[in-house]
Design a protein around this motif. Structure first.
Motif, mmCIF file in Angstrom:
data_model
loop_
_atom_site.group_PDB
_atom_site.id
_atom_site.type_symbol
_atom_site.label_atom_id
_atom_site.label_comp_id
_atom_site.label_asym_id
_atom_site.label_seq_id
_atom_site.Cartn_x
_atom_site.Cartn_y
_atom_site.Cartn_z
ATOM 1 N N LEU A 113 53.366 -62.444 4.041
ATOM 2 C CA LEU A 113 53.013 -61.883 2.598
ATOM 3 C C LEU A 113 52.637 -60.420 2.355
ATOM 4 O O LEU A 113 51.642 -59.771 3.215
ATOM 5 C CB LEU A 113 51.812 -62.917 2.282
ATOM 6 C CG LEU A 113 52.160 -64.323 2.247
ATOM 7 C CD1 LEU A 113 50.918 -65.173 1.946
ATOM 8 C CD2 LEU A 113 53.141 -64.460 0.852
ATOM 9 N N GLU A 116 49.385 -57.118 -1.510
ATOM 10 C CA GLU A 116 49.208 -57.319 -3.062
ATOM 11 C C GLU A 116 50.367 -58.038 -3.869
ATOM 12 O O GLU A 116 51.488 -57.619 -3.186
ATOM 13 C CB GLU A 116 48.750 -55.953 -3.780
ATOM 14 C CG GLU A 116 47.548 -55.624 -3.467
ATOM 15 C CD GLU A 116 46.272 -56.612 -3.698
ATOM 16 O OE1 GLU A 116 46.381 -57.150 -4.947
ATOM 17 O OE2 GLU A 116 45.190 -56.204 -3.312
ATOM 18 N N GLY A 117 50.358 -58.756 -4.662
ATOM 19 C CA GLY A 117 51.719 -59.019 -5.329
ATOM 20 C C GLY A 117 52.326 -58.109 -5.959
ATOM 21 O O GLY A 117 52.047 -57.049 -6.501
ATOM 22 N N GLN A 118 53.779 -58.024 -5.787
ATOM 23 C CA GLN A 118 54.583 -57.110 -6.271
ATOM 24 C C GLN A 118 54.974 -57.468 -7.976
ATOM 25 O O GLN A 118 54.959 -58.608 -8.324
ATOM 26 C CB GLN A 118 55.999 -57.203 -5.580
ATOM 27 C CG GLN A 118 56.061 -56.970 -4.187
ATOM 28 C CD GLN A 118 55.525 -55.615 -3.750
ATOM 29 O OE1 GLN A 118 55.446 -54.672 -4.621
ATOM 30 N NE2 GLN A 118 55.145 -55.312 -2.576
ATOM 31 N N SER A 119 55.553 -56.533 -8.478
ATOM 32 C CA SER A 119 55.734 -56.719 -9.922
ATOM 33 C C SER A 119 57.203 -57.432 -10.153
ATOM 34 O O SER A 119 57.807 -57.345 -9.348
ATOM 35 C CB SER A 119 55.816 -55.187 -10.687
ATOM 36 O OG SER A 119 56.925 -54.353 -10.235
ATOM 37 N N ARG A 120 57.351 -57.673 -11.347
ATOM 38 C CA ARG A 120 58.679 -58.488 -11.729
ATOM 39 C C ARG A 120 59.881 -57.318 -11.484
ATOM 40 O O ARG A 120 60.694 -57.841 -10.736
ATOM 41 C CB ARG A 120 58.820 -58.909 -13.084
ATOM 42 C CG ARG A 120 60.004 -59.674 -13.303
ATOM 43 C CD ARG A 120 59.825 -60.151 -14.876
ATOM 44 N NE ARG A 120 60.937 -60.787 -15.489
ATOM 45 C CZ ARG A 120 62.226 -60.346 -15.817
ATOM 46 N NH1 ARG A 120 62.027 -59.012 -16.018
ATOM 47 N NH2 ARG A 120 63.048 -61.210 -16.334
#
Length: 566
Positions: A113, A116-120
């Motif tokens: 994972l 940090e989450g990725q952008s659209r």
């Protein structure tokens, strides 16, 4: 000590023990004899039933194959042979990985994972980038086996971009829904019931019952499970058997393996490609729970004699499952599109109008144009459907009940199927069926009239066309298939006999002339010895040896392993 043994009480005890030994010894001997005859009788009956189902020649051939296979496997296990075979198998595994797994500096692997989450935008851009290096391209920069160009057998059942957009909208609307909780998602419950109802009416059983599943394989496995439990409950059958055409889908073998059911595979007629009814009848015994017929079958697209199978099913009070997964939303409209006997083709009766047909499987995600992961299993009566369910009331988590293998299910896919069926309507499916069948018959006509080296297997009335090489032509049809692959076609290789098939879809309709022309050229190339040995020859050419199937299974397992190698 002697005095004690000679006393009256001791002698009495000895007499009693002797009597008991004599009586129990006799009972034990009798029990042992009865057990011996029971075992001999039981396995003798099993052997006779097996012999009756396979035939003398078939049983001898089966035994010889088993002996040859075991002998060769022992030879292959010897160190010198291992040293020769293992490098070849290792090379085959490497070739599979090379074909499936992208490599090179442009490939970025995501094995854990992100912190940090990725952008659209990033995610969509990365999808584009992965598409660019995961596909194979020809010298002109065009994708090989791009489904959009129509050079593919089955696989993609496309109802047009407008329908795709509608399915995406339905998925977005219901993406978190779960039919496991009908009180939370009542609309999905309603949609599923209506999808099943529409299919039942298509197959002429408005009073029948059914459920949705994740695909044709689950529909078939659920039917096998239902018949197993029905036979156990109503007939007391604890060692169930099923009788299946050799041309039936492999999902029946999978269902038999999962449900611990003995499967009798019955040969098909080499000319008609229909299952041999006489052999089916010989294979039926008191442990038989179900028969199977296909409309059409996957390998060559022919339809079994469902009426003949239904008569046998009625006579012996057993189930008859008709596999319409591939025929799905084509076969119900064939009579309307092509009256019986049109152009020399006849579609045998196959649905619930045939007395004796007790269940049918139909894939909504094929010619129904619903999203992948949807199918319907239908039963003549709600009572029979009950045997498909799994219910337990003793689980600490509460009462648990599910209609099929899955617990939680994607309601979004059900919504997509419902939307597709509403969008297409009866007239839409009729027109698509007419176009598909017309294209398939044009391919058959082209092969018969323009490619004399090939012949059509049977007389397929629906959407699948299989062709093999005529004896004496010197043509290897699998080489023809490999040569077609180099021209961008993605076709299916068959065995027993060696053949190649195409499952016609709406995508195929505009490129039928191209298919016939490319096939004609491929036959000429192979005939002039310029055709190359490719995947079809390498994989299915092994089947002629006794140990070939084992090697093919090993390669197939390696293929699955490679699918999950990141």
């Amino acid at each position: 000590m002697d005095a004690i043994l000679d006393s009256a009480p001791a002698q009495h005890l000895i007499d009693v023990l002797s009597l008991l030994q004599t009586r129990f010894g006799t009972t034990y001997d009798r029990a042992r004899t009865l057990l011996f005859f029971y075992v001999v009788t039981k396995y003798g009956i099993k052997s006779l039933r097996h012999l009756r189902a396979r035939g003398t020649v078939g049983t001898l051939r089966e035994g010889w194959s088993w002996l040859s296979e075991r002998t060769l496997l022992l030879v292959l296990a010897l160190p010198p042979m291992v040293a020769k075979v293992e490098p070849q198998m290792a090379k085959a595994r490497k070739d599979i990985e090379k074909k499936l797994i992208p490599s090179g500096p442009q490939v970025i692997r995501y094995l854990s994972l992100p912190s940090e989450g990725q952008s659209r935008d990033w995610i969509l851009a990365e999808m584009d980038r992965m598409d660019s290096y995961c596909h194979s391209f020809d010298s002109k920069g065009a994708k090989l086996h791009d489904w959009k160009d129509g050079k593919i057998s089955g696989a993609v059942y496309h109802g047009g971009q407008d329908l795709t957009n509608l399915i995406v909208a339905a998925y977005e609307r219901y993406c978190v829904s779960n039919p496991l909780h009908p009180d939370v998602f009542p609309t999905i419950r309603k949609m599923e019931a209506e999808v099943v109802s529409m299919c039942l009416r298509m197959f002429n059983s408005p009073t029948g019952a059914g459920t949705m599943t994740s695909g044709g394989t689950e529909s078939i496995v659920m039917a096998v499970k239902a018949y197993r439990d029905w036979a156990r409950a109503t007939k007391g059958i604890t060692e169930p058997e099923m009788v299946v055409p050799a041309s039936a889908h492999a999902a029946f073998d999978k269902g038999a393996a999962y449900m611990k059911i003995k499967l009798h595979s019955i040969p098909v007629d080499p000319i008609t490609r229909q299952v041999d009814l006489a052999r089916v009848r010989r294979a039926i015994n008191p442990n038989t729970i179900m028969l199977v017929g296909s409309a059409p079958n996957f390998p060559d697209g022919n339809v079994d004699d469902i009426t003949g199978l239904a008569k046998l099913a009625k006579k012996y009070n057993i189930g008859l499952h008709v596999d319409c997964c591939l025929g799905s939303f084509v076969v119900p409209f064939i009579e309307r599109s092509f009256p019986p006997g049109t152009d020399g083709y006849t579609m045998p009766d196959f649905d619930f109008r045939v007395d004796g047909v007790t269940s049918i499987s139909c894939d909504t995600h094929k010619y129904g144009f619903a999203p992948k992961g949807t199918s319907v299993i239908m039963y003549r009566t709600p009572e029979l459907r009950r045997y498909q369910y799994y219910v337990t009331s003793s689980w600490p988590g509460g009462v648990y009940a599910s209609p099929s293998l899955s617990g939680s299910r994607p309601g979004a896919l059900i919504a997509g199927a419902w939307a597709a069926m509403q969008y297409m309507g009866e007239n839409g499916y009729h027109q698509s069926a007419k176009n598909i069948i017309t294209a398939a018959r044009k391919i058959i006509h082209g092969i018969k009239t323009e490619i004399p080296e090939l012949y059509i297997l049977g007389n397929p009335p629906v959407s699948v066309v299989a062709f093999a090489a005529k004896e004496g032509t010197g043509i290897n049809v699998l080489k023809v298939g490999d040569t077609m692959s180099k021209k961008g076609w993605h076709l299916n290789a068959l065995q027993k006999p060696a053949a190649v098939h195409i499952a016609v879809t709406t995508l195929t309709v505009p490129v039928v002339d191209t298919f016939i022309a490319d096939l004609k050229d491929s036959v000429k190339e192979v005939g002039s010895s310029s055709g190359h040995d490719g995947t079809m020859v390498a994989l299915y050419g092994l089947g002629s040896s006794a140990v070939g199937p084992n090697l093919v299974q090993e390669i197939a397992a390696s293929f699955i392993d490679a699918l999950y190698k990141a």
